[in-house]
Design a protein around this motif. Structure first.
Motif, PDB file in Angstrom:
ATOM      1  N   ALA A   1       0.653  -1.337  -0.039  1.00 54.50           N
ATOM      2  CA  ALA A   1       0.091  -0.034   0.075  1.00 54.50           C
ATOM      3  C   ALA A   1       0.795   1.381  -0.056  1.00 54.50           C
ATOM      4  O   ALA A   1       0.670   2.230  -0.692  1.00 54.50           O
TER       5      ALA A   1
ATOM      6  N   LEU B   1      -5.109  -9.770  -0.013  1.00 53.27           N
ATOM      7  CA  LEU B   1      -5.060  -8.290   0.094  1.00 53.27           C
ATOM      8  C   LEU B   1      -3.681  -8.078  -0.535  1.00 53.27           C
ATOM      9  O   LEU B   1      -3.191  -7.116  -1.444  1.00 53.27           O
TER      10      LEU B   1
ATOM     11  N   LEU C   1      -8.634  -3.792   2.865  1.00 53.43           N
ATOM     12  CA  LEU C   1      -7.698  -2.862   3.168  1.00 53.43           C
ATOM     13  C   LEU C   1      -7.941  -2.139   4.232  1.00 53.43           C
ATOM     14  O   LEU C   1      -7.062  -1.763   5.251  1.00 53.43           O
TER      15      LEU C   1
END
Length: 711
Positions: free
Chosen positions: A232, A312, A566
């Motif tokens: 991320a 993820l 997330l």
């Protein structure tokens, strides 16, 4: 008479070429084939030492049936008739869904086995097909289904400017990734040296300074289990700095702005204390990959796929390739070719496959669906132990060892023991074979004809190899081909197996060579031409080019379920370990292929047993000396291993190989004895956390026998 012939290894997907020396019908030497176009003389320990199995007293030379805890030998025909009769009775009483199949890693390197297993399952009408892919890398498939995949495949490694290896150690595993795609990476050290010599930048993301990381220009040595946060942060940095390919995103991706908002809380500075990597280093990695390079991909290994938030993390890492537009475009030459399959046309399109797990057959316990026609392996034990009438009662295991591969080893053994029928095809008495009702030892690699067709997509250039048997099995042995066992069982059950363009109802007239030819019908290059060629071929065929875009499909950068994951992950990161609280990570042992090879004499001589690697300062603090037996323990179970030093680790981490089948008195030497398959799991695929596991470490008590964990 001494002669040398060319063949290839089938211990892993690299398919390295061999010069095979044969004397009096016996293989006396294996040597890497310097003329092989992809391995170029390279051969690894596990492949070369596989030869030991041919004469090892651990090799099974005839089928066995288990009665009252004892194994009794009989002819293969007798036991196949017997096992088939029992299988037919189970199907008559409980239906075809009561039967399951487990496709192990070694079955994937035997070209006739996977289509025969898949055909058998389809003919029966059972959805219960399990593979090792859903043990350690199913997040790749989920990422591909949720994000989308590029119809023209990945960019080629050998002409790229940069490559990001994430939880991947191809120097040892001989396989690398680009997006969801994987490709053979033979001669890893040489290949990395050549890449760096022409200017490629290597980025490695791994908790350990692996053999691959030693070549890295940038090594992000993150805390285990924090890949989703690091991915991320990389996305946030790339997008906020404008280093992404805005044109490609506008043409081919949905949700760029939504993704930018979602990762806005994950700046490099914010995630630094979580991932234990300096923010400056994260930014440098993002710049090197996205701004300073124009080609090259990010690809994961088992590391993030076996860790916390695996689905993820995989999605976010694959999304980095998308926002940077790292895919071959229309008009470019096709990267790789089908040789033993019909030549396929590819176009510059995003392919969005249906989310198979949302429809169709589901598991009994959690209602989980399937991925690419296979059920989730983490649910296999529960499919057997379910108290209802629909439970799985028979399992055919080909080339695998689920007793030490499935999460929660104690539960796996309990489940396999509870089957009404367990048929295992294995050349040795593995942990799974010990629980079997019938064991059918197969011909070994150089005793059978084979080809590279099933995994030819692993090569990024035209490559193929077909081989005849080099030698016959030992005199007096009763070993059979994997496909023969499956086809004989199908014959007893009364179903016809679809195989290539035919339906097979019995073994009359069927040969391995005939099956290989059947699979290679309409191949781009004649099967017989490849078979007649001495060694592998890299055919000089006209280049194919990527066609123009044919649809308006687009990558989905932030589907709603990914966004939900997330947001949850942002509030669920793990605390740092305490003084005697360690994070267990998987150690890639280049001398093994999962559990294969751990029982070979050469492996035992070299390694002794599965070792637990620690930083020297941690060993000193714990009062542990190299070679001292230690116990790794958590709420699920415990594992005993001799301690070993690895200064490449950060403190607070212990590294142990997974899949070790155990060759000492301790039956629980595999790390899956520590895996929690109830609380630490993913939602879609029930994938448990198998690396980054929190454990305590202490010296083991030599006066106490290791306790068997409770399922």
């Amino acid at each position: 008479m001494i002669k040398t012939r060319k063949s290839f290894c089938r211990m892993c997907q690299a398919f390295c070429g061999y010069d095979v020396t044969i004397e009096g019908g016996t293989i006396t030497r294996l040597k890497g084939d310097p003329t092989d176009p992809q391995s170029k003389g390279y051969a690894c320990f596990k492949g070369l030492k596989h030869l030991d199995l041919y004469s090892s007293d651990r090799r099974l030379l005839g089928p066995l049936r288990q009665r009252n805890g004892a194994f009794i030998s009989d002819s293969s025909e007798m036991l196949l008739n017997e096992a088939g009769t029992r299988l037919a009775a189970i199907i008559r009483e409980h239906g075809p869904e009561s039967v399951g199949f487990f496709i192990g890693t070694q079955a994937l390197f035997n070209t006739t086995a996977p289509p025969m297993i898949g055909g058998f399952a389809a003919a029966l009408g059972t959805p219960r097909v399990f593979t090792t892919m859903t043990i350690d890398q199913s997040a790749k498939w989920i990422g591909e289904f949720r994000l989308g995949r590029w119809g023209a495949g990945p960019q080629p490694f050998d002409t790229s400017d940069v490559w990001m290896f994430i939880g991947s150690n191809p120097v040892n595993s001989m396989v690398a990734g680009g997006g969801a795609n994987q490709f053979a990476f033979t001669q890893g050290i040489v290949r990395l040296k050549l890449a760096k010599a022409r200017g490629m930048k290597i980025i490695v993301i791994d908790p350990r300074k692996t053999e691959t990381a030693s070549f890295a220009d940038i090594h992000l040595q993150l805390r285990p289990g924090t890949d989703a946060f690091l991915a991320a942060a990389l996305l946030h940095t790339i997008i906020s700095e404008g280093w992404h390919d805005a044109t490609f995103c506008a043409d081919y991706a949905n949700g760029l702005k939504a993704l930018q908002r979602a990762v806005s809380h994950f700046s490099a500075e914010t995630v630094e204390p979580i991932v234990n990597v300096p923010a400056k280093q994260i930014r440098t990695a993002a710049r090197t990959f996205a701004e300073e390079a124009r080609s090259g991909m990010a690809g994961t290994g088992t590391g993030p796929n076996m860790a916390r938030h695996s689905n993820l993390a995989e999605h976010l890492y694959q999304a980095i390739n998308v926002i940077c537009g790292r895919f071959p475009r229309a008009g470019e030459a096709v990267n790789g070719h089908t040789i033993l399959r019909p030549r396929a046309e590819v176009t510059a399109d995003v392919i969005l496959d249906k989310r198979e797990w949302e429809t169709g057959p589901a598991s009994l316990r959690k209602g989980l669906g399937r991925i690419k026609g296979t059920m989730m392996s983490a649910e296999l034990a529960h499919e057997i132990l379910d108290p209802g009438n629909r439970r799985m009662r028979a399992l055919v295991c080909v080339g695998g060892n689920p007793a030490v591969a499935l999460p929660n080893q104690a539960l796996a053994e309990k489940a396999l023991s509870a089957l009404d029928l367990l048929v295992v095809i294995d050349p040795v008495m593995s942990a799974t074979a010990k629980l079997a009702d019938y064991i059918f030892p197969p011909r070994l690699h150089f005793e059978r004809a084979d080809s590279t067709q099933y995994l030819e997509g692993m090569f990024q250039y035209p490559f193929a190899h077909a081989t005849m048997p080099m030698v016959e099995p030992p005199t007096g042995s009763d070993v059979v081909e994997d496909w023969y066992v499956l086809l004989r069982l199908a014959e007893k059950v009364g179903v016809k197996i679809p195989f290539g363009s035919k339906f097979l109802s019995d073994t009359a007239g069927v040969t391995t060579l005939g099956l290989l030819r059947l699979l290679a019908e309409n191949s781009a290059v004649s099967f017989d031409a490849i078979l007649d060629h001495e060694g592998a071929i890299k055919p000089d065929i006209p280049p194919a080019y990527i066609g123009d875009r044919q649809s308006n499909t687009r990558f989905e950068l932030l589907p709603s379920d990914v966004n939900d994951e997330l947001q949850r992950a942002g509030s669920q990161y793990q605390r740092q370990p305490s003084a005697n609280d360690f994070l267990l990570i998987v150690h890639r042992n280049k001398d093994l292929m999962n559990s294969s090879g751990s029982q070979l004499s050469a492996t035992i001589k070299k390694h002794g047993s599965n070792k637990a690697f620690l930083h020297p300062d941690d060993m000193e603090q714990l009062g542990i000396e190299p070679g001292m037996e230690i116990e790794l323990k958590n709420s699920v179970g415990s594992v005993r291993c001799p301690a070993a030093i690895d200064p490449a680790l950060k403190r607070g981490i212990v590294s142990v190989s997974h899949g070790w089948s155990g060759n000492r008195l301790n039956p629980f030497e595999a790390t899956n004895a520590l895996v929690d398959d109830e609380r630490e799991i993913e939602t879609i695929n029930a994938m448990p956390v198998m690396t980054g596991i929190r454990v305590s470490i202490s010296q083991s008590d030599p006066t106490k026998t290791p306790a068997k964990p409770t399922p």
